[in-house]
Design a protein around this motif. Structure first.
Motif, PDB file in Angstrom:
ATOM      1  N   ILE A  31      -4.048 -29.549  73.636  1.00 26.16           N
ATOM      2  CA  ILE A  31      -4.229 -28.104  73.430  1.00 26.16           C
ATOM      3  C   ILE A  31      -3.229 -27.621  72.378  1.00 26.16           C
ATOM      4  CG2 ILE A  31      -3.980 -25.836  74.523  1.00 26.16           C
ATOM      5  CD1 ILE A  31      -5.073 -26.992  77.071  1.00 26.16           C
ATOM      6  N   VAL A  32      -1.983 -28.052  72.538  1.00 24.62           N
ATOM      7  CA  VAL A  32      -0.957 -27.621  71.578  1.00 24.62           C
ATOM      8  C   VAL A  32      -1.335 -28.100  70.183  1.00 24.62           C
ATOM      9  CG1 VAL A  32       1.467 -27.834  70.918  1.00 24.62           C
ATOM     10  CG2 VAL A  32       0.856 -27.601  73.336  1.00 24.62           C
ATOM     11  N   LYS A  33      -1.787 -29.329  70.087  1.00 21.99           N
ATOM     12  CA  LYS A  33      -2.141 -29.888  68.780  1.00 21.99           C
ATOM     13  C   LYS A  33      -3.248 -29.050  68.129  1.00 21.99           C
ATOM     14  CE  LYS A  33      -4.152 -33.996  66.642  1.00 21.99           C
ATOM     15  NZ  LYS A  33      -5.556 -33.576  66.514  1.00 21.99           N
ATOM     16  N   GLU A  34      -4.302 -28.755  68.864  1.00 23.49           N
ATOM     17  CA  GLU A  34      -5.416 -27.998  68.287  1.00 23.49           C
ATOM     18  C   GLU A  34      -4.959 -26.609  67.848  1.00 23.49           C
ATOM     19  OE1 GLU A  34      -8.434 -29.017  67.549  1.00 23.49           O
ATOM     20  OE2 GLU A  34      -8.156 -31.021  68.394  1.00 23.49           O
ATOM     21  N   LEU A  35      -4.133 -25.968  68.689  1.00 23.61           N
ATOM     22  CA  LEU A  35      -3.747 -24.591  68.367  1.00 23.61           C
ATOM     23  C   LEU A  35      -2.772 -24.538  67.191  1.00 23.61           C
ATOM     24  CD1 LEU A  35      -3.553 -23.069  71.953  1.00 23.61           C
ATOM     25  CD2 LEU A  35      -5.435 -22.961  70.301  1.00 23.61           C
ATOM     26  N   VAL A  36      -1.870 -25.511  67.117  1.00 20.24           N
ATOM     27  CA  VAL A  36      -0.955 -25.529  65.971  1.00 20.24           C
ATOM     28  C   VAL A  36      -1.757 -25.832  64.700  1.00 20.24           C
ATOM     29  CG1 VAL A  36       1.013 -26.690  64.897  1.00 20.24           C
ATOM     30  CG2 VAL A  36       1.099 -26.089  67.313  1.00 20.24           C
ATOM     31  N   LEU A 180       5.211 -34.249  69.215  1.00 15.66           N
ATOM     32  CA  LEU A 180       4.133 -33.758  68.345  1.00 15.66           C
ATOM     33  C   LEU A 180       4.656 -32.652  67.421  1.00 15.66           C
ATOM     34  CD1 LEU A 180       0.967 -33.554  67.750  1.00 15.66           C
ATOM     35  CD2 LEU A 180       1.058 -31.585  69.292  1.00 15.66           C
ATOM     36  N   LEU A 181       5.434 -31.737  68.005  1.00 13.11           N
ATOM     37  CA  LEU A 181       5.936 -30.621  67.195  1.00 13.11           C
ATOM     38  C   LEU A 181       6.963 -31.101  66.179  1.00 13.11           C
ATOM     39  CD1 LEU A 181       6.050 -27.880  69.944  1.00 13.11           C
ATOM     40  CD2 LEU A 181       4.361 -28.153  68.122  1.00 13.11           C
ATOM     41  N   GLU A 182       7.739 -32.095  66.544  1.00 18.68           N
ATOM     42  CA  GLU A 182       8.669 -32.676  65.573  1.00 18.68           C
ATOM     43  C   GLU A 182       7.875 -33.247  64.383  1.00 18.68           C
ATOM     44  OE1 GLU A 182      12.172 -34.067  68.709  1.00 18.68           O
ATOM     45  OE2 GLU A 182      10.933 -35.570  67.761  1.00 18.68           O
ATOM     46  N   SER A 183       6.765 -33.890  64.717  1.00 23.40           N
ATOM     47  CA  SER A 183       5.943 -34.448  63.636  1.00 23.40           C
ATOM     48  C   SER A 183       5.398 -33.347  62.741  1.00 23.40           C
ATOM     49  CB  SER A 183       4.764 -35.242  64.202  1.00 23.40           C
ATOM     50  OG  SER A 183       5.225 -36.191  65.104  1.00 23.40           O
ATOM     51  N   GLN A 250      11.628 -49.955  69.319  1.00 26.54           N
ATOM     52  CA  GLN A 250      10.846 -50.916  70.113  1.00 26.54           C
ATOM     53  C   GLN A 250       9.347 -50.624  70.077  1.00 26.54           C
ATOM     54  OE1 GLN A 250      12.318 -53.594  71.328  1.00 26.54           O
ATOM     55  NE2 GLN A 250      14.188 -52.737  70.452  1.00 26.54           N
ATOM     56  N   ASN A 251       8.983 -49.397  69.708  1.00 25.97           N
ATOM     57  CA  ASN A 251       7.547 -49.118  69.597  1.00 25.97           C
ATOM     58  C   ASN A 251       7.271 -48.314  68.328  1.00 25.97           C
ATOM     59  OD1 ASN A 251       7.963 -46.342  70.123  1.00 25.97           O
ATOM     60  ND2 ASN A 251       8.096 -46.817  72.298  1.00 25.97           N
ATOM     61  N   ARG A 252       5.979 -48.044  68.125  1.00 27.69           N
ATOM     62  CA  ARG A 252       5.580 -47.472  66.834  1.00 27.69           C
ATOM     63  C   ARG A 252       5.628 -45.956  66.804  1.00 27.69           C
ATOM     64  NH1 ARG A 252       0.272 -51.019  66.819  1.00 27.69           N
ATOM     65  NH2 ARG A 252       1.095 -51.516  68.846  1.00 27.69           N
ATOM     66  N   GLN A 253       6.147 -45.357  67.888  1.00 29.25           N
ATOM     67  CA  GLN A 253       6.020 -43.911  67.967  1.00 29.25           C
ATOM     68  C   GLN A 253       6.726 -43.147  66.865  1.00 29.25           C
ATOM     69  OE1 GLN A 253       6.902 -43.346  72.055  1.00 29.25           O
ATOM     70  NE2 GLN A 253       4.805 -43.937  72.547  1.00 29.25           N
ATOM     71  N   ARG A 254       7.730 -43.756  66.254  1.00 29.51           N
ATOM     72  CA  ARG A 254       8.438 -43.038  65.193  1.00 29.51           C
ATOM     73  C   ARG A 254       7.940 -43.444  63.806  1.00 29.51           C
ATOM     74  NH1 ARG A 254      13.598 -41.353  66.210  1.00 29.51           N
ATOM     75  NH2 ARG A 254      13.567 -40.818  64.023  1.00 29.51           N
ATOM     76  N   LEU A 255       6.827 -44.127  63.784  1.00 28.62           N
ATOM     77  CA  LEU A 255       6.249 -44.487  62.494  1.00 28.62           C
ATOM     78  C   LEU A 255       5.083 -43.517  62.260  1.00 28.62           C
ATOM     79  CD1 LEU A 255       5.600 -48.231  61.596  1.00 28.62           C
ATOM     80  CD2 LEU A 255       4.820 -46.288  60.267  1.00 28.62           C
ATOM     81  N   LEU A 256       5.406 -42.387  61.648  1.00 28.41           N
ATOM     82  CA  LEU A 256       4.388 -41.350  61.477  1.00 28.41           C
ATOM     83  C   LEU A 256       3.608 -41.577  60.199  1.00 28.41           C
ATOM     84  CD1 LEU A 256       6.286 -38.014  62.170  1.00 28.41           C
ATOM     85  CD2 LEU A 256       4.971 -39.442  63.748  1.00 28.41           C
ATOM     86  N   GLY A 261      -2.013 -34.302  55.316  1.00 26.25           N
ATOM     87  CA  GLY A 261      -1.434 -33.387  56.293  1.00 26.25           C
ATOM     88  C   GLY A 261      -1.885 -33.614  57.715  1.00 26.25           C
ATOM     89  N   ARG A 262      -2.741 -34.590  57.933  1.00 26.54           N
ATOM     90  CA  ARG A 262      -3.240 -34.849  59.280  1.00 26.54           C
ATOM     91  C   ARG A 262      -2.585 -36.106  59.819  1.00 26.54           C
ATOM     92  NH1 ARG A 262      -7.829 -33.308  60.988  1.00 26.54           N
ATOM     93  NH2 ARG A 262      -8.874 -33.106  59.000  1.00 26.54           N
ATOM     94  N   LEU A 263      -1.981 -35.983  61.006  1.00 25.53           N
ATOM     95  CA  LEU A 263      -1.388 -37.169  61.628  1.00 25.53           C
ATOM     96  C   LEU A 263      -2.508 -38.132  61.985  1.00 25.53           C
ATOM     97  CD1 LEU A 263       1.109 -36.060  64.386  1.00 25.53           C
ATOM     98  CD2 LEU A 263       1.596 -37.414  62.362  1.00 25.53           C
TER      99      LEU A 263
END
Ligand code: ADP
Ligand code: MG
Length: 599
Positions: A31-36, A180-183, A250-256, A261-263
């Motif tokens: 929801i946050v993603k769509e609204l942002v 998500l918001l950091e991204s 250890q994981n890919r979460q910080r590889l944005l 402009g779209r994640l």
């Protein structure tokens, strides 16, 4: 993005059919993603996200922007399914630069919660207050408000009990929203973001910054180990930051990775980046990166998955090559800085030589962003030192990579032999030399076969000896949310005391090929990566493909070898294994001639 509110219309049926359908809002973070995204599409310069929590759930999400707003006569329309101002026809998808285009988010969110929207375009004197609960309009009145839109979502998923039950623990869900918001803050440094949880500011950014400023403030201890990248190939541009090999996760979460402009989630791009680091980092860790690709919209298809997180490119290979080249160049350049030679272990560098960063235009929590500390600088330098030595290895590897087959057509190969029990040696009618990694090649073959047997995951095989998993509290907290997907895939998993779970059954394909350790591995991977149901299915497929493929070290007869080659030639992407590693390396006659200095 435009500065005037465009007209919202319901898409005609033929266009709707072109759009990837499915759930867009399945949890608070979506929801946050769509609204942002809507706020970004509305050309906002300030976006504030406020979360409230109560009784272990997210009780309210509010997003306020100063964008174009929605004209009073269109507010109702905006909440209809397939109502959008961003495209009109399927053709518009080819030039679409906005993050939204499906016209589904507001309708879906309004269907599962209580929504209040207050919106005012700057051309209007008054704002509209619009309330809709579970899809029913309950209020639509004029009110006073600043320009822009504020949307409040309450009682999230009030009418979908099953989903509510399986929601992640509050902490995890908030953590997802935070990252998500950091991204978003990194990808849109021009926008001022403010993020509050229960009235307490978690972070805020100042619009008009650049990526490095934002990054430094969000991740102060990592920032000193990041280097900028920039590369172009025709109309494709890649910019961003990558970490020195010293900084890995250890994981890919910080590889944005963001495309226009779209994640996006792109396993192929992730492995391209990984490949570019070569032997600089171990196989089981990932660098930190923010990679921003600008690709002409006509060459990107964001319309293959409802959440739009997966995209397809018409020139995928060119883009992957550009990524590899750009990352390598940046790593190489970092090494060329005026730093001690690799062999000179004792050389000292004055820390004062390192420019201190500009004050960060951002606050994180109540603490001002710390300037890069001495400790961070030292870490950076030792990063350079190892880099310098290890890069030599990558260069060797690089020349091998350059020999990778570029021709998209699979050549007609004949068997020459096998070396090291691992590589098939083959040739074609031009006399080129081909080395094929038998495991990687067969893995690709198995993966394609498994993918075709769609019902594979529906069958369960009970394990003779159930596997007991003891999890950390945070992992155990995630199990309830992945359990439905695992069950769907054919796993039988039951609680077995505190933080302990018992796996009694696995998908049939897995039981056939594997020992119980794989179950542990799959579940461990899923819990650490948590990339949603689609990725989960992918992971199971990949692991099964890997486990059932011929191993490196297995001696092959010429018939077996040719069988792998022939099967490989039939696959959708014979050039890489499902993890993105190359399956084939070739050397043309000309390349061989060059190596022997004949040419
Ligand atoms: P989409 O973003 O795919 O068009 P949505 O359901 O998210 O679909 O939004 C529907 C329409 O409502 C958008 O096309 C846009 O015109 C309008 N809208 C939604 N949110 C905002 C906002 N924050 N500011 C201005 N207009 C908005
Ligand atoms: Mg939208």
């Amino acid at each position: 993005m435009t500065n005037l509110a465009p007209v919202i219309q319901v898409l005609d049926e033929s266009t709707v059919h072109l759009i990837a359908a499915g759930e867009v809002v399945d949890r608070p973070v979506s929801i946050v993603k769509e609204l942002v995204e809507n706020a970004i599409d509305a050309a906002s310069s300030r976006i504030t996200v406020e979360l409230s929590t109560a009784h272990g759930v997210i009780s309210r999400i509010r997003i306020t922007d100063d964008g174009v707003g929605i004209p009073s006569d269109q507010v109702r329309i905006a909440f209809l399914a397939h109502a959008t101002s961003k495209i009109r026809t399927g053709e518009d998808l080819l030039s679409c630069r906005t993050l939204g285009f499906r016209g589904e988010a507001l309708a879906s969110i309004a269907a599962v919660s209580y929504v209040t929207m207050i919106t005012k375009p700057k051309e209007s004197d008054t704002a509209i207050l619009f309330r809709i609960t579970g899809g029913e309009v309950v209020e639509c009145t004029e009110t006073g408000a600043p320009n822009g839109t504020s949307i409040t979502v309450e009682e999230v998923f009030f009418n979908t009990p099953a989903r509510r039950k399986f929601l992640k623990s509050l902490q995890t869900e908030v953590a997802h929203i935070t990252s998500l918001l950091e991204s978003f803050a990194c990808l849109y440094p021009g926008i001022t973001f403010r993020y509050l949880v229960n009235g307490i500011e978690k972070f805020s950014t100042h619009g008009g910054s650049d990526l490095s400023d934002i990054f430094r403030a969000l991740y102060p201890s990592d920032a000193g180990m990041m280097i900028p990248i920039r590369g172009r190939d025709g109309n494709t541009l890649v910019t961003g930051l990558i970490s020195l090999p010293k900084l890995v996760k250890q994981n890919r979460q910080r590889l944005l990775i963001a495309v226009n402009g779209r994640l996006v989630q792109s396993p192929a791009m992730v492995s391209a980046v990984k490949r570019a680091y070569g032997s600089l980092i171990p196989g089981n860790v990932w660098p930190v990166a923010v990679l921003m690709l600008e690709i002409p919209p006509a060459e990107v298809d964001a319309n293959i998955h409802p959440t739009k997180r997966e995209v397809r490119f018409s020139a995928e290979r060119t883009i992957l090559d550009l990524l590899v080249r750009t990352v390598r160049l940046a790593l190489d350049d970092a090494n060329l800085l005026d730093l001690p030679a690799a062999a000179d272990e004792d050389a000292q560098i004055s820390l004062s030589d390192i420019p201190s960063p500009a004050p960060a235009p951002i606050r994180y929590g109540a603490v001002a962003a710390a300037p890069v500390s001495r400790q961070v600088c030292e870490a950076t330098l030792s990063g350079y030192r190892t880099t310098s030595r290890q890069l030599l290895q990558t260069r060797l590897q690089e020349s091998a990579d350059d020999a990778t087959v570029r021709d998209e057509r699979f050549p007609e190969l004949f068997w020459i032999g096998q070396v090291g029990g691992t590589y098939i040696v083959a040739s074609d009618k031009t006399g080129a030399l081909f080395l094929i990694d038998q495991h990687a090649a067969h893995e690709r073959v198995r993966y394609d076969q498994l993918k075709q047997q769609e019902s594979l995951h529906l069958k369960t095989q009970e394990l003779i000896a159930p596997v007991v998993l003891t999890l950390s509290p945070s992992e155990a907290g995630l199990i309830p949310s992945v359990l439905p997907v695992l069950t769907d895939e054919g796993f039988i998993i039951e609680p077995f005391g505190q933080d302990t779970w018992c796996v009694r059954g696995v998908p049939v394909v897995l039981g056939r090929y594997e020992d119980p350790e794989t179950v542990r591995e799959i579940i461990g991977t899923i819990l650490s990566e948590d990339e949603g149901p689609v990725r989960l299915k992918e992971q199971v497929l990949r692991l099964v493909a890997c486990r059932s493929a011929v191993k490196a070290g297995a001696v092959l007869t010429p018939e077996q070898g040719m069988d792998i080659i022939n099967q490989l030639s039939q696959t959708a992407d014979p050039w890489t294994c499902p993890h993105g590693r190359p399956t084939i390396i070739s050397f043309s006659c000309q390349e061989l001639g060059k190596m022997f200095k004949r040419i």
